[in-house]
Motif scaffolding. Sequence first.
Motif, mmCIF file in Angstrom:
data_model
loop_
_atom_site.group_PDB
_atom_site.id
_atom_site.type_symbol
_atom_site.label_atom_id
_atom_site.label_comp_id
_atom_site.label_asym_id
_atom_site.label_seq_id
_atom_site.Cartn_x
_atom_site.Cartn_y
_atom_site.Cartn_z
ATOM 1 N N UNK A 4 0.691 -1.328 0.196
ATOM 2 C CA UNK A 4 -0.143 0.013 -0.009
ATOM 3 C C UNK A 4 1.000 1.243 0.043
ATOM 4 N N UNK A 5 0.799 2.045 -0.961
ATOM 5 C CA UNK A 5 1.410 3.323 -0.766
ATOM 6 C C UNK A 5 0.340 4.463 -0.668
ATOM 7 N N UNK A 6 0.081 4.706 0.700
ATOM 8 C CA UNK A 6 -1.017 5.652 1.275
ATOM 9 C C UNK A 6 -0.848 7.017 0.646
ATOM 10 N N UNK A 7 0.197 7.630 0.338
ATOM 11 C CA UNK A 7 0.467 8.818 -0.206
ATOM 12 C C UNK A 7 0.064 9.168 -1.758
ATOM 13 N N UNK A 8 -0.056 8.023 -2.176
ATOM 14 C CA UNK A 8 -0.244 7.999 -3.813
ATOM 15 C C UNK A 8 -1.691 7.473 -4.192
ATOM 16 N N UNK A 9 -2.510 7.336 -3.062
ATOM 17 C CA UNK A 9 -3.648 6.601 -3.316
ATOM 18 C C UNK A 9 -4.554 7.381 -4.778
ATOM 19 N N UNK A 10 -5.116 6.537 -5.166
ATOM 20 C CA UNK A 10 -6.261 7.004 -6.292
ATOM 21 C C UNK A 10 -5.280 7.780 -7.392
ATOM 22 N N UNK A 11 -4.347 7.558 -7.688
ATOM 23 C CA UNK A 11 -3.425 8.359 -8.799
ATOM 24 C C UNK A 11 -3.477 7.756 -10.052
#
Lengths: 574, 270, 321
Positions: B36-43
């Motif tokens: 999971x990359x929370x900083x890049x969500x829904x990019x």
Amino acid sequence: MTPVLEMRDVTVTLPRGGRDVAVLEHFNLTIAAGEMLALVGESGSGKSVAALSILRLLPAGARITGEILLGGEVVTEARLRQLRGGVAGMVFQDPLAALNPTRTVGSQIGEAWRVHKGGSRAAAWAKAVALLAEVGIPEAAARAKNFPHQFSGGMRQRVMIAMALACEPKLLIADEPTTGLDPVIARQILGLIARLRREMNLAVLFVTHDLSVVAEQADAVHVLYAGRSVEWGRAADFFAQPRHPYGEALRGAVAWLGQGRLANIPGQLPEPEARPPGCRFAPRCAYVQAACEKAYPPPVEAGTIVACLYPLRDVPRAAAVVVESVAKTFAPLLEVRNLSVRYGKAVVVADVSLRIGQGECLGVVGESGSGKSTLGRAILQMLPYAGEVVLQGQALTARHRARRQIQVVFQDPRESLNPGLRIGEVIAEPLRLAGVARGAALAQAEALLGDVGLSAALMDLYPGGVSGGQAQRVAIARALAGGPALLVLDEPTSALDVSTQALLLNLLRELARKRGLSCLLISHDLAVVSFLADRIAVLREGRIIEAGATAALLAGPREDYTRQLIEAAPRLQL
Amino acid sequence: MSERRASLIAGLGLGGFVLAFSFAGRFLYRADPYTIHPAHALQAPDWAFPLGTDELGRDGLALLLAGGQATLEVALPAAVLAFVTGLAYGLLAGLGPGWLDKILMRLLDVFLALPSLVLLIFFAALARNGLSNTMLVLLLGFITWPGLARLVRNEVFAQRRRDFILAAQQAGAGPFYLARVHLLRVIAPVLVVNGTFLVGDTIFALSALSFLGLGVQPPQVSWGSLLQSALDIIALAPWWLLLPPGLLVFASLLAASLLGRGVGRGVLRR
Amino acid sequence: MRRQRAVRLLRRLLGSAVSILLLVTLVFFLAHLTPGGPAFSILGQKATPGSVAALNARLGLSAPLLVQYGIWWGHLLQGNLGYSYLLNRPVGALLWNYEINTLVFYTIAICLSTGLAILLGLAQGVWHGRWPARVIGAFQLVFYATPPFFTAAILVLCFGVWLHWLPASGIGNPRLAHPGVGTYAAHLVLPVVTVMLLTVPMLSRYFGEAVHEELAKDYVRTARAKGVGFAGILFTHVLRNALRPLVTMLGLSFPYIFTGGVLVESVFNYPGLGWLLWRSALGRDYPVLIAIVLLIGLLTVLGNLLADVVNGLLDPRADYE
């Protein structure tokens, strides 16, 4: 007087494998009012193409050049719909397919009338009923409401004729109208056409592969071979002495009643792409000369008109052949006792008893629906029956090993060979099933292929790669492979062309003589049966009504029905 | 080039692509699908995430690769299972005694009385905690075979009264010989075509089931479940999550359809 | 002949009844034999042996299975289909509500599909091998391979989310009694289009081939030989004969259409049978599931039967086969 139909230098091409191939070339034809012309040829000769080109009914992609005149008027696209049915009516083979299955025959005949004459539906219906009565359908008013499948084959063809003649055309084009009908029925249809021709002063173009059909009635004959006319002229002249080697061979190949020997025409019809540059028939001709292969021969007058450099002179004819009347005696082989077959409530074969001797050929004749094929299949143990089939003293059953002693040749050679097996494997199959090793079985198969007159090169081909006649000979080789005691031949030649049929009948006769083969020959064609059989049994509605030695039966039939069959069989009056 | 050859080549190409993508793709693109990359969500797609990220920030392309493998790992064995079962059942009914045929066909009618997806949904609902992949293979195989079985049986029936079969029987051929030498050979075109279609059927059924949340179970993803999760947030228009899995299912079905056409006509020609 | 047809129909009806009976029995036992049974599903994570037993007793699930089965049939014959654990309503009423929605939806979709399929098929049959038929053929190939949930998703994305032309999601609350015809219709557009994109390719291809085959038949040549024009041949001869296989196909394709329907209803949250099936499956609501299986089995059989009857009217030969 202007002729009803004139075709001048007509050439037709059809698309085949991406290219246009000529299937009919430089064709000329004239028919006068009241005249009947028989256009004769084997499949692939272009005869149907010629007939269909008149009203431009060829499949999409066909191209017609030359001139076609109907009643003195050039056929053009614009006038086509008036000419179709109006000036020329058409009748086809297989009337069941040629009629719309979901409309009543009355409405279909009425349609033919309304398209040209207009008027109300009621008037068209009345006209349809009158036409049905005219062509000899009893209770026409009630029958008009029926659908095509509710009629018998002969009645359907009458419906077709009524439809073609609805608007009183000047020309009737009949494309194989009697093919597939029983001989007695076919004769009735021919009689009907003859009557209408007289009454309406109708010109008739009668297309057929079978010379015997038209021998009695045609005024003129026109023979096609591989897309070219080879011989044409008055029918009387032609039947007295054909002048083209192909015409002669064709006449000789037909199994006429009482014929002693059939003329073989070796080889096959060339494919449209691979036609020889000179005379098309040269590769198969017995009288071929070097000049024949250079250019197509110009037509010359020699009794009839022939496209041949060396027209035949009068050939001295052997005296009428006397069918062997010496009574032979045979040791008993097969005995059928009180055999009956039922489908549901219908009794198809009723209480039939018969015997076949060692080396004897018994012919069973009957029209379609007489139960003759069912009888054959019961003897083969292919379907349940009541009664007994005793072979060499043993009563047979479907599970009995001795069943293999009876082998079969079916009507349709394409259906009887698995399209996915090589011909060598097909013939070797009965041997392999009997436990013969693969190598030995294939070697025997090759020998058998030679016995039926085919080259060993066919061993590795698939059935799709050989002609119908060759396929049927393969089927015979397979039937012979297990060394059977009895062969059941179920209409073995009905699906074949005349020349191929002659070849096959000669082959069967030769095999029967050489191998002492016993066989049960089932056919609707009395001439074919009389050519091979020692004894004939006449089957009607599942019962044997008469049986006897071939010559005796033909000379003195006891039953009325047998007499009708004999009258309907092709005969050549010389 | 004939239409048939075009179909065949297009089908092979497309099918090959789908297979290579699903089974070999992860060796070329090694990102972990479940990180999971929370900083890049829904990019939306960019250089770091070629197919963007989902709402949790998982790598879209990596998810797609994992989803492909999961889908095909279940659908392909299921198709094989269905093919073998259907063929055996159909031959048994077609060649066996009449009473057996009656019983087998009646049983088949029971299965064919319902749309297969309805049965699938029902069976999937029976499993309380969702189905394992093995169970899914069995279930999909079990649901898709009746169509083929009926087809084989009807083909055998249509063929077994043909003259060349009768001639072989007359020469002493038994049922096994007939099936092996004659029947399988003549029904081969039908088998090949419908075998190919079966693959399409199982891929579709599995995707549909997963789409409805009843197929491959989380955390494992499949094309169907990826589509469903994209649809859950459709208001945000995440086209990069919606289109790729859908297009892959589409490509698989199209490949099966093209292959069936191409191969079928080829075999039929001879 | 009438009687023959009636007897044959009756026999088929009986056969189908037996099939459905077997199916429902199978489904009933499977549902009740699964580990834990329905009670577990209702209670979910909180289930304890005690609470399960209590619930089973309340729902009549502790009786022997055969007795339950008998009771279920007894209720069914009185028109009682059971009680939905999940939605807390009698199954019969529930089904009725959803059934109406589904019927409206399907009737519109199938009528439009059939009409369009006939037009496309006619064009394809008539122009066989030429570019209009090729274009239609490409359309069929592409949309035949597109799963309905994907089609639906794309339509929602384009027309619902980006363009805002049409409502993307269902008419929502099934208890919303009178949404108004306009709203209802607007909500139906996308689902209906999706189902059409699913069924038209199959039906039109089938019909197109039928038209092409019929046009090649001998009776068409006969009609031409009579002087009948092309339009006459197409509409008075070919159309009727080509419709027969289409009708059969329509009858047989009910399961196929319904499969699409389940997916479409779930995407659009359209409260129809398919949606209910999906919801009950997720919630393990067995009484509803069993009732739906029964209902859909009946509808499938009805479809086949209807096709049989219509074909009997279209084809005079049907009595003879």
